[in-house]
Every structure is written in structure tokens, then in C-alpha cells.
Design a protein around this motif. Structure first.
Motif, mmCIF file in Angstrom:
data_model
loop_
_atom_site.group_PDB
_atom_site.id
_atom_site.type_symbol
_atom_site.label_atom_id
_atom_site.label_comp_id
_atom_site.label_asym_id
_atom_site.label_seq_id
_atom_site.Cartn_x
_atom_site.Cartn_y
_atom_site.Cartn_z
ATOM 1 N N MET A 1 -16.936 9.552 -10.431
ATOM 2 C CA MET A 1 -15.977 9.250 -9.360
ATOM 3 C C MET A 1 -14.725 8.595 -9.939
ATOM 4 S SD MET A 1 -15.680 9.410 -6.046
ATOM 5 C CE MET A 1 -17.224 9.310 -5.136
ATOM 6 N N ILE A 2 -13.586 9.176 -9.625
ATOM 7 C CA ILE A 2 -12.328 8.560 -10.080
ATOM 8 C C ILE A 2 -11.688 7.896 -8.868
ATOM 9 C CG2 ILE A 2 -10.056 8.990 -11.079
ATOM 10 C CD1 ILE A 2 -11.233 11.328 -12.607
ATOM 11 N N TYR A 3 -11.644 6.573 -8.885
ATOM 12 C CA TYR A 3 -11.151 5.841 -7.717
ATOM 13 C C TYR A 3 -9.678 5.483 -7.888
ATOM 14 C CZ TYR A 3 -10.835 2.515 -3.916
ATOM 15 O OH TYR A 3 -10.465 1.875 -2.761
ATOM 16 N N LEU A 4 -8.839 6.119 -7.105
ATOM 17 C CA LEU A 4 -7.396 5.865 -7.185
ATOM 18 C C LEU A 4 -6.842 5.508 -5.804
ATOM 19 C CD1 LEU A 4 -6.482 8.734 -9.671
ATOM 20 C CD2 LEU A 4 -6.525 6.278 -10.154
ATOM 21 N N ASP A 5 -7.574 4.626 -5.127
ATOM 22 C CA ASP A 5 -7.154 4.175 -3.804
ATOM 23 C C ASP A 5 -7.198 2.645 -3.749
ATOM 24 O OD1 ASP A 5 -6.248 4.378 -1.240
ATOM 25 O OD2 ASP A 5 -8.174 4.957 -0.365
ATOM 26 N N THR B 1 -10.176 -2.765 -3.431
ATOM 27 C CA THR B 1 -10.549 -2.723 -4.844
ATOM 28 C C THR B 1 -12.032 -3.034 -5.004
ATOM 29 O OG1 THR B 1 -9.967 -5.046 -5.014
ATOM 30 C CG2 THR B 1 -8.277 -3.457 -5.677
ATOM 31 N N ARG B 2 -12.548 -2.686 -6.180
ATOM 32 C CA ARG B 2 -13.938 -3.005 -6.466
ATOM 33 C C ARG B 2 -14.071 -4.504 -6.757
ATOM 34 N NH1 ARG B 2 -17.749 -0.016 -10.560
ATOM 35 N NH2 ARG B 2 -15.918 0.117 -11.895
ATOM 36 N N LEU B 3 -15.131 -5.105 -6.242
ATOM 37 C CA LEU B 3 -15.362 -6.536 -6.480
ATOM 38 C C LEU B 3 -15.513 -6.799 -7.984
ATOM 39 C CD1 LEU B 3 -15.917 -9.185 -4.803
ATOM 40 C CD2 LEU B 3 -18.332 -8.734 -5.218
ATOM 41 N N ILE C 1 -2.186 -13.568 1.997
ATOM 42 C CA ILE C 1 -2.822 -12.700 0.996
ATOM 43 C C ILE C 1 -4.225 -12.313 1.476
ATOM 44 C CG2 ILE C 1 -1.530 -13.738 -0.912
ATOM 45 C CD1 ILE C 1 -4.183 -15.171 -1.707
ATOM 46 N N SER C 2 -4.803 -11.322 0.808
ATOM 47 C CA SER C 2 -6.119 -10.837 1.197
ATOM 48 C C SER C 2 -6.934 -10.548 -0.065
ATOM 49 C CB SER C 2 -5.946 -9.553 2.026
ATOM 50 O OG SER C 2 -7.187 -9.078 2.446
ATOM 51 N N ALA C 3 -8.136 -11.144 -0.148
ATOM 52 C CA ALA C 3 -8.910 -11.096 -1.398
ATOM 53 C C ALA C 3 -9.295 -9.681 -1.833
ATOM 54 C CB ALA C 3 -10.170 -11.940 -1.239
ATOM 55 N N HIS C 4 -9.580 -8.798 -0.863
ATOM 56 C CA HIS C 4 -10.137 -7.496 -1.268
ATOM 57 C C HIS C 4 -9.116 -6.576 -1.930
ATOM 58 C CE1 HIS C 4 -8.840 -4.625 2.034
ATOM 59 N NE2 HIS C 4 -8.586 -5.771 2.642
ATOM 60 N N ARG D 1 -1.026 9.119 -1.617
ATOM 61 C CA ARG D 1 -0.795 7.886 -2.368
ATOM 62 C C ARG D 1 -1.882 7.737 -3.427
ATOM 63 N NH1 ARG D 1 -1.699 2.395 0.690
ATOM 64 N NH2 ARG D 1 -3.852 3.039 0.340
ATOM 65 N N ILE D 2 -1.430 7.549 -4.660
ATOM 66 C CA ILE D 2 -2.346 7.296 -5.769
ATOM 67 C C ILE D 2 -2.139 5.841 -6.172
ATOM 68 C CG2 ILE D 2 -2.842 7.883 -8.178
ATOM 69 C CD1 ILE D 2 -2.079 10.750 -7.575
ATOM 70 N N SER D 3 -3.192 5.055 -6.117
ATOM 71 C CA SER D 3 -3.019 3.645 -6.492
ATOM 72 C C SER D 3 -4.052 3.226 -7.531
ATOM 73 C CB SER D 3 -3.024 2.739 -5.257
ATOM 74 O OG SER D 3 -4.079 3.033 -4.384
ATOM 75 N N LEU D 4 -3.532 2.752 -8.644
ATOM 76 C CA LEU D 4 -4.342 2.427 -9.813
ATOM 77 C C LEU D 4 -4.704 0.933 -9.819
ATOM 78 C CD1 LEU D 4 -2.223 4.777 -10.494
ATOM 79 C CD2 LEU D 4 -2.676 4.272 -12.883
ATOM 80 N N SER D 5 -5.622 0.586 -10.693
ATOM 81 C CA SER D 5 -5.936 -0.835 -10.905
ATOM 82 C C SER D 5 -6.139 -1.045 -12.396
ATOM 83 C CB SER D 5 -7.196 -1.241 -10.145
ATOM 84 O OG SER D 5 -8.348 -0.858 -10.867
#
Ligand code: PLP
Length: 379
Positions: free
Chosen positions: A1-5, A10-12, A193-196, A345-349
Motif C-alpha cells: 500500500m502506498i499511502y499518499l493522503d 497520518t499514521r500514528l 492544531i490537530s494531532a492526527h 491531491r497527493i500528499s506525502l509525509s
């Protein structure tokens, strides 16, 4: 799985998870309890507040913990509305998140007057329009730090100066910016702000309220959060947010690496795919966000085809599921319909790898060509 959202969530982070776990079963006491079991949660809350204040660059007393971005925005707007009954004018930008749009509408239905400041075709805020929009009876100006769809970053310093000179309060929705760029609280009165969004847990957030600004409690109840937000604190989530905030601050410089991955993706796509527009490309942007509009294509169809290949992206709120209208952000930027409807929308981390981006580059151009051929749209 490639997560680009990652602008959706985001992943914890492992650090956050590990910090949280003991507070579910071992240290489960109430932070307000005077007995031994209350001591650990109370101390943990103090520590989490220090970690969040350090990320924001403010004093701990200025941090009100809450359930996330939406609550912080509601607290800021409704709190100011109630605290300054003589000022009934509010200014927002045309590209704010729906949480801001909705609460502004809510106030409008209760007698507030609303002005909306526009952006240019790259999503940059019109500062001259902002200057003329603020009036003597303006209670609050709300301008986001970074846009959730385009990633465009507004000039915080200039905005703060304009608002301060005109005697209004400034609210900043920093949900997308926190943990991804340095925030500047100079001249800011309220910021949420929001932690997730920065690898913390969902349902935890914070509102910065500048010292001296007195707003009524958002939730009336116990004395928690110095009487500004009643209700037993969600200790595990707030501890997780604290750990995520500390981690995000420590890794802030690495976001530049994310930028080079994002730029590599955009440049390669622009070289291969015809009729592609990168929204906000000429404006300062968050390092990991890319809002791509493919002419004569349906963004939703592309999203689904990518999903079949285990690649997760979003249409931004470009086309909220089931809704065929392009987003208010793209409309404010004047993006024509035949481009706007083909937006993803592609969003990286920090977790995104070069191999993942290369895989996207292998798959995406072919899918675009296939979809364009399958359902050619009127040009
Ligand atoms: N503001 C912005 C810019 C956002 O991107 C989001 C979430 O997508 C929110 C506010 C709402 O935050 P939350 O999901 O924590 O309520």
C-alpha cells in the motif's frame, strides 16, 4: 500500500503509540484526582502541554487542549463573537477549510457580517483586499497558515502586521502547517492544531489563546483547562499528541527531503503527461502537498483506478465524495471547470520513500492516458 493522503490524516508515530499505551490500563486515573492514581496522568498532561507549547513557540498557559481542529475553530470564532458584542464583522479567506466556512456561516445566521478575501490563480492571498476588508467593527480575521488542498502557505508575518495595525484579532487555522513548517505566533491571537495531521492520534488538538485574551469556556463544565474547556481530559490522546509534537519538531528540517521527493514527482509528471497543471506551483507551498489537475479527466475515476493499484490519494475536497462541483478553493483560484474536475491531491509525509514515488510515476501516466482514451471529454 502506498499511502499518499497525509493531508487527510497520518499514521500514528511509534513514539506516540508507546507514550499512550500505559495511560489506557496502568495509569488510568483521572488527572483531577488527588490520590496516587491521579498523579501520573496529571504529570503527563503537564508534560504534553510543554511539548505542544514548544512546537507552537508559546507559553504552556496559552495552550487549551481539545478534540481537534474543528473544535478549536469553533472555540475561536464563537468565543470572539460572544466576547466582543460591539464588533460584529468577521473576515475570512475564500480558501479556508469547511470548518471555518461553516462556523462563519453559523455566526452570519446569528447577526454577524462576513467578508471574504480572495486569492490569485496560484492561491496567494490578496493582501490589498485584506487591508480594505478590515473595518473598525471587525472582531476577527481568520487566515489559514497553509491550505489543505493546495498546500499554499500564506505570509503569516505580513498578515499579522496588517491585522494588528487595524486593531482586529487574528485567528490562524494551522492544522495543515503544524509539524510541517515553523509557525510564527507574532501578532497571532488564536491558532488551532490537530494531532492526527502530524502523526498523533485522532480526536486530540489544541487551541492557542494569547495570554490576556479572555474567551468564555467552550464547553461549560468542570475546571479543566483552567476553566476554558470543561470535561475529563482524554489523557492517552493528549499524551500521544505531546509525543507527536516533540517528534515533529525534532524532524522539522527533514521536511525539505519531502519537498525534493514532491518536486521530483511533479517535474517528472509534467514532463510526461500532457495537459497537466500543478496548482499553486508558483506560490510558497508546504513541502509534501501536490494538487494536480488533469484536463478533461474525472479526478474521482483516477482516484479509484489508483486505489485499485494500492495507491491512496484524494480528490482534496476537490470533489467531496458524491459531489460533482469542484472545490471552493479551485473556484477561488479561477481554475476552469474542465481542469478542476480532473483534480487529485497527493500528499506525502516523512514516511514516503523514493521507491514509492517512482512506482507512482510508473503507474499514473498510463492511467491518465487510459482514462482519457476511454472517456474522451469535449475539448
Ligand atoms: N482545518 C484544516 C486546514 C484541515 O485540513 C482540517 C482537517 O482536514 C481541519 C481544519 C479539521 O481538523 P479536525 O479533523 O481535527 O477536526
Amino acid at each position: 500500500m502506498i499511502y499518499l493522503d497525509n493531508n487527510a490524516t497520518t499514521r500514528l508515530a511509534t513514539e506516540a503509540l508507546e507514550a499512550m499505551l500505559p495511560f489506557f490500563r496502568e495509569h488510568y486515573g483521572n488527572a483531577s484526582s488527588a490520590h496516587a492514581l491521579g498523579r501520573m496522568p496529571e504529570g503527563a498532561l503537564v508534560h504534553a502541554r510543554e511539548q505542544v507549547a514548544s512546537l507552537l513557540g508559546c507559553q504552556t498557559a496559552e495552550v487549551v487542549f481539545n478534540s481537534g481542529g474543528t473544535e478549536g475553530i469553533n472555540h475561536a470564532f464563537k468565543g470572539v463573537f460572544e466576547a466582543f458584542p460591539a464588533k460584529r464583522h468577521f473576515v475570512i479567506t475564500a480558501v479556508e477549510h469547511s470548518a471555518v466556512m461553516a462556523v462563519a456561516d453559523w455566526l452570519k445566521a446569528r447577526g454577524a457580517e462576513l467578508s471574504m478575501v480572495g486569492v490569485d490563480s496560484d492561491g496567494r492571498l490578496d493582501l490589498d483586499e485584506l487591508k480594505t476588508a478590515i473595518r473598525p467593527d471587525t472582531a476577527l480575521v481568520s487566515a489559514m497558515a497553509a491550505n489543505n488542498e493546495t498546500g499554499v502557505v500564506f505570509p503569516q508575518k505580513e498578515i499579522a502586521q496588517i491585522v494588528q495595525e487595524r486593531g482586529a484579532l487574528l485567528h490562524v487555522d494551522a492544522v495543515q502547517a503544524a509539524g510541517k513548517m515553523t509557525l510564527d505566533l507574532q501578532g497571532v491571537d488564536l491558532l488551532n492544531i490537530s494531532a492526527h495531521k502530524f502523526h498523533g492520534p485522532k480526536g486530540a488538538g489544541a487551541l492557542f489563546i494569547r495570554r490576556g485574551l479572555r474567551l468564555k469556556p467552550f464547553l461549560v463544565g468542570g475546571h479543566q483547562e483552567r476553566g476554558r474547556r470543561g470535561g475529563t481530559e482524554n489523557i492517552p490522546a493528549l499524551v500521544g499528541m505531546g509525543a507527536a509534537a516533540e517528534r515533529a519538531k525534532a524532524h522539522l528540517a527533514e521536511m525539505e527531503g519531502v519537498r525534493s521527493l514532491r518536486d521530483h514527482l511533479e517535474e517528472a509528471l509534467l514532463a510526461i503527461v500532457p495537459d497537466l497543471r500543478v496548482n499553486g506551483r508558483n506560490a510558497p507551498r508546504l513541502s509534501g502537498t501536490s494538487l494536480l489537475s488533469f484536463k478533461d479527466l474525472e479526478g474521482e475515476a483516477l482516484l479509484l483506478r489508483l486505489s485499485e493499484k494500492d495507491i491512496c490519494v484524494s480528490t482534496g475536497s476537490a470533489c467531496t465524495t458524491g459531489q460533482k462541483e469542484p472545490s471552493h478553493v479551485l473556484r477561488a483560484m479561477g481554475v476552469p471547470f474542465e481542469w478542476a474536475r480532473g483534480t487529485i491531491r497527493i500528499s506525502l509525509s516523512l514516511e514516503t520513500t523514493r521507491a514509492e514515488i517512482d512506482q507512482v510515476l510508473e503507474i499514473l501516466p498510463a492511467l491518465v492516458a487510459e482514462l482519457r482514451q476511454l472517456r474522451p471529454m469535449a475539448r
